[in-house]
Structure formats: C-alpha cells, structure tokens
Design a protein around this motif. Structure first.
Motif, mmCIF file in Angstrom:
data_model
loop_
_atom_site.group_PDB
_atom_site.id
_atom_site.type_symbol
_atom_site.label_atom_id
_atom_site.label_comp_id
_atom_site.label_asym_id
_atom_site.label_seq_id
_atom_site.Cartn_x
_atom_site.Cartn_y
_atom_site.Cartn_z
ATOM 1 N N LEU A 275 0.823 -1.202 0.000
ATOM 2 C CA LEU A 275 0.000 0.000 0.000
ATOM 3 C C LEU A 275 0.865 1.263 0.000
ATOM 4 O O LEU A 275 0.609 2.210 -0.754
ATOM 5 C CB LEU A 275 -0.932 -0.002 1.215
ATOM 6 C CG LEU A 275 -1.853 1.222 1.336
ATOM 7 C CD1 LEU A 275 -2.744 1.344 0.102
ATOM 8 C CD2 LEU A 275 -2.691 1.137 2.611
ATOM 9 N N GLY A 276 1.878 1.310 0.859
ATOM 10 C CA GLY A 276 2.748 2.480 0.911
ATOM 11 C C GLY A 276 3.441 2.740 -0.413
ATOM 12 O O GLY A 276 3.576 3.891 -0.846
ATOM 13 N N PHE A 277 3.883 1.679 -1.079
ATOM 14 C CA PHE A 277 4.525 1.837 -2.387
ATOM 15 C C PHE A 277 3.543 2.417 -3.391
ATOM 16 O O PHE A 277 3.900 3.275 -4.202
ATOM 17 C CB PHE A 277 5.051 0.495 -2.886
ATOM 18 C CG PHE A 277 5.713 0.567 -4.235
ATOM 19 C CD1 PHE A 277 7.047 0.922 -4.348
ATOM 20 C CD2 PHE A 277 4.995 0.307 -5.394
ATOM 21 C CE1 PHE A 277 7.657 1.008 -5.593
ATOM 22 C CE2 PHE A 277 5.598 0.390 -6.638
ATOM 23 C CZ PHE A 277 6.938 0.736 -6.734
ATOM 24 N N GLY A 278 2.281 1.955 -3.325
ATOM 25 C CA GLY A 278 1.271 2.473 -4.247
ATOM 26 C C GLY A 278 1.025 3.958 -4.045
ATOM 27 O O GLY A 278 0.922 4.720 -5.014
ATOM 28 N N VAL A 279 0.946 4.384 -2.776
ATOM 29 C CA VAL A 279 0.739 5.802 -2.479
ATOM 30 C C VAL A 279 1.945 6.611 -2.955
ATOM 31 O O VAL A 279 1.807 7.695 -3.543
ATOM 32 C CB VAL A 279 0.495 6.017 -0.979
ATOM 33 C CG1 VAL A 279 0.380 7.503 -0.666
ATOM 34 C CG2 VAL A 279 -0.758 5.278 -0.529
ATOM 35 N N PHE A 280 3.147 6.080 -2.712
ATOM 36 C CA PHE A 280 4.365 6.757 -3.161
ATOM 37 C C PHE A 280 4.386 6.877 -4.684
ATOM 38 O O PHE A 280 4.695 7.951 -5.227
ATOM 39 C CB PHE A 280 5.592 5.987 -2.680
ATOM 40 C CG PHE A 280 6.872 6.387 -3.348
ATOM 41 C CD1 PHE A 280 7.496 7.584 -3.042
ATOM 42 C CD2 PHE A 280 7.461 5.563 -4.313
ATOM 43 C CE1 PHE A 280 8.676 7.962 -3.673
ATOM 44 C CE2 PHE A 280 8.634 5.925 -4.941
ATOM 45 C CZ PHE A 280 9.246 7.130 -4.623
ATOM 46 N N ALA A 281 4.060 5.791 -5.382
ATOM 47 C CA ALA A 281 4.059 5.822 -6.847
ATOM 48 C C ALA A 281 3.061 6.847 -7.369
ATOM 49 O O ALA A 281 3.346 7.576 -8.333
ATOM 50 C CB ALA A 281 3.727 4.429 -7.396
#
Length: 311
Positions: A275-281
């Motif tokens: 989830l964090g990677f998705g928000v960062f992307a």
C-alpha cells in the motif's frame, strides 16, 4: 550558409549539463574511494571497537513518541512536490532566459501603495507563489512537530549523537548498513540530517529567497548590494543540498526495506505490504504531471486571475 549563434540561455543550459556530467563523475569516484577506505578502516580492531561502543543509535528520551503520524506522510508529499517545482522554476530563473510573459499586480484588487506595482517575469511569479506555499507547509510542519512531541525524534538531546553519527556514516560507507528501526528512533546520522534540513537549510532557503525576491525593499539600508550577493551565494548551494539530501534519502529508503519504509512514511503503518509503495508511486505521478503541465500558457492563465499578464 551561416550558422545561428546559440542564445545565452542555450549556452547556459549546455554548461549546466556539462557541470552535471562532471559532477556525477566526480561523485562516483568519491563514492568508490569512500567505500574502499571505509571497508579498510572497518578491518582495524580500534575502529571495530569504536563501532561496537557507538553502534549508531542514541536511545530516545523517556516518553518519546513511537511511530510516524499520518500528517507526516502528507508533509513528505507536499515538501517533495514543492521542491520539484521550485527546482524547475529556479533553474529557469538562473538560465537568464527572457521570461515568456510578465505579470503585473492589478491595483484595483489590492490596497494602493505609493509605489507603482512591479512587473514580474512569469517564472519569478510562479517561484514566489511556490515559496509562499512551501513556507506555509513548513510552518504547519513546525507547529505539528512541537504540538505532537515528534520534535524529540529529530532534535539531538545528547552529545553521544556525534560519535554515533560518525559510526553510522562509517557503516553506511562500508556498505554494512547500521541496525536501526526508524519507527521507534532514527539513527544518529539520520537525526542530524533531519535537524539540518528542518532547522538550518530550510530557514536559509527562506531568508535568502526573501532577500532575492521582489518583496524586498529596493531602497534603504536593507537594499545593500552586498546582501544580495551573499544571498545569491547561499541560495543556490542550499538548493543543491536539498537535492543531494533527497537523492540519498530515496536511495536509502529503497535499499533498507523499501516496502516497510514507504508504509511508515506514507500510510503511518509499520508493515511491509504494497500500500505504501502504491501511495508513493501515485505521488511521483502527480509530481511528474505537475512538472510537465507547469508551462507558460497555463501559468499565464492562472496569473491573469490576480493581475495583468503581458507577453
């Protein structure tokens, strides 16, 4: 057939690209040398004893908050967003290229003054607005930092932070990352870096930017040329410091447990899902889109809402 002489702006951009290539090459050489030297030092008994005594972390003060709050995730995004656009507009201003348009304040919408409104290039107008929004973000960050007690995570309270920071730097340079858990406490090198960014580099960027802006008095004691020269000498290196910090910060995030770090930074959770990677992307997509669309035609339309735009 005659050749067209390159414009001053084109020559400036060519020089910047050359400096960038040389800078990258020098940085690579320095990095390789630092790694070799650090690994040789780590083989010395005295150095290993130093690292054992100072592992790189100073225990947090009693009662220090644990975890990274959600508001800090928004701060991560907003600071990166404004930094990207400030770099874009700053480079345009340093190129000395003639602005593609000029904005003049509409005196019918603002309090009248004795002086006529100053005309600003469209890039300078946008840069000043970004500065104002970035400062507003910084003020809100400082208020929340002290209101929630998070300040103890980035403000050193023990002189042991100095040898521990040296130890952490040595461990990073030797490619043997120091053991740390940023959800609980930053290592000493991180703490000093964050302290420098928040309490030294950011105020310097604000003060020197204010000195170089159109709001600074053009007459009187405050308008001394020496002050402007000093501000120019400091403002650009501070921007380079922010870029270097951001680069190192991103590299370390992706080499020390990216999924967990991105969740901590962007979703306020100490987990290792995606989830964090998705928000960062998604935040990166927004920043890239802002860089692409922040062009003179759009900026002129926005600027026209608060003044007269020419060119």
């Amino acid at each position: 057939m005659t050749q067209t002489k390159p414009s001053r702006a084109a020559e400036w951009w060519r020089a910047q690209r050359k400096r960038l290539l040389w800078g990258a090459a020098i940085a690579l050489v320095v990095l390789v040398v630092a790694v070799v030297v650090a690994r040789l030092l780590r083989g010395l008994p005295a150095v290993e004893a130093f690292v054992a005594e100072y592992p790189g972390i100073v225990p947090p003060p009693e009662g220090a908050p644990v975890g990274i709050p959600a508001w800090l995730g928004w701060q991560h995004f907003l600071n990166a967003f404004f930094l990207v656009l400030l770099v874009k507009t700053g480079l345009e201003l340093r190129s000395k290229r003639r602005p593609p348009g000029f904005w003049t304040r509409d005196n019918t919408r603002w309090p009248r003054t004795a002086r006529p409104p100053r005309r600003l290039g469209i890039w300078l107008w946008f840069h000043l607005w970004l500065d104002a929004l970035w400062v507003l973000t910084g003020v809100s960050y400082a208020v929340l930092l002290f209101a929630t007690g998070q300040w103890v995570r980035i403000v050193p309270t023990d002189w042991a932070v100095v040898p521990n920071a040296l130890s952490a730097a040595l461990q990073y340079a030797s490619l043997d990352w120091p053991v740390e858990d940023s959800w609980v406490v930053y290592n000493s090198l991180q703490q000093l870096a964050y302290f420098t960014v928040v309490f030294i580099a950011s105020p310097l960027a604000i003060l020197t930017g204010l000195r170089l802006s159109s709001v600074w008095p053009v007459e009187g004691r405050l308008a001394a040329p020496a002050g402007e020269r000093m501000a120019r000498a400091v403002h650009y290196p501070v921007m380079l410091f922010f870029l270097a910090f951001t680069f190192v910060h991103v590299v370390l995030v992706f080499t020390t447990g990216a999924l967990r770090k991105l969740n901590q930074m962007y979703t306020a959770r100490d987990t290792d899902d995606w989830l964090g990677f998705g928000v960062f992307a998604l935040s990166v997509v927004v920043m890239v889109a802002a860089w692409v669309v922040a062009k003179p035609p759009l900026l002129k339309r926005i600027a026209a809402a608060s003044g007269r735009v020419q060119g």
